[in-house]
Write a protein that holds these residues in place. Sequence first.
Motif, PDB file in Angstrom:
ATOM      1  N   GLU A 152       0.826  -1.207   0.000  1.00 41.58           N
ATOM      2  CA  GLU A 152       0.000   0.000   0.000  1.00 41.58           C
ATOM      3  C   GLU A 152       0.864   1.263   0.000  1.00 41.58           C
ATOM      4  OE1 GLU A 152      -3.650  -2.007   2.603  1.00 41.58           O
ATOM      5  OE2 GLU A 152      -2.384  -0.437   3.474  1.00 41.58           O
ATOM      6  N   SER A 192      -3.805   0.765  -3.253  1.00 41.28           N
ATOM      7  CA  SER A 192      -3.266  -0.594  -3.320  1.00 41.28           C
ATOM      8  C   SER A 192      -2.029  -0.620  -4.204  1.00 41.28           C
ATOM      9  CB  SER A 192      -4.325  -1.541  -3.888  1.00 41.28           C
ATOM     10  OG  SER A 192      -4.587  -1.226  -5.253  1.00 41.28           O
ATOM     11  N   ILE A 198      -8.252   2.466  -1.980  1.00 46.77           N
ATOM     12  CA  ILE A 198      -8.950   1.526  -1.107  1.00 46.77           C
ATOM     13  C   ILE A 198      -9.479   2.194   0.153  1.00 46.77           C
ATOM     14  CG2 ILE A 198      -7.677  -0.472  -1.953  1.00 46.77           C
ATOM     15  CD1 ILE A 198      -5.845  -0.292   0.424  1.00 46.77           C
TER      16      ILE A 198
END
Length: 233
Positions: A152, A192, A198
């Motif tokens: 991430e 992501s 996200i």
Amino acid sequence: MTPEIVILAMIAAFLGLRLYSVLGRRAEHEEEPIQGRFEGRQGQPGAPRVPAPPRTEQRGDGRDDARARAQLGQGLREMPLASSAVERGLAEIAQADRRFDAAAFVEGARSAYRMILEAFWKGDKAELRQLCDSDVYAGFAAAIDARIEAGETLDNRLIRIEECTFVSAGVESGYARIGLRFRADIAAVTRSAEGVVIAGSLDDAIEVIDIWTFGRAVNSPDPDWLLEETDEG
């Protein structure tokens, strides 16, 4: 006044209100300009430091203490009022370190707040190592490692610092500590590994309240204050 003139006046007033509304909303979300970086420790760029006036000559006749209190009062006049306990702590620091200036400290701390957050968001451990003590650095580094392992990235932006006020101050065994309460607007996005959002949004900033404590040895030739504790307000 003819009906045509009345109608035109009403239309002009309506358009003026609409324009004001649009400009007002835009101004509310303008990004705070990024302040200049402070000179780094030992001449290296990147480490924040609280700028302070040159060291004054010490006389040992009581006038130094009075000068320290006057200097502190001058620095606090343009800042939000602190509690009497905090003011006493700041006066102790000013008496122990003639270079200390409360207003200049807050200015430097605001820059340090931005620099540390941006270094954490980017995963810049080298920058964080210069700005934080070992414990705080270890916490930031662990969070960065976990983020990398999860694949991430953070796409965050500090929009503005709304408030920066003293919450604690004092000197103990030659070591000064100052706690500041930051209230800031931050646009936060987590992506992501594929770049898909996200969590969060860059369109809507959220209010964040942090209490950060900075410290340094008052007799140290190094003027840098390091971040040594973080907490939520």
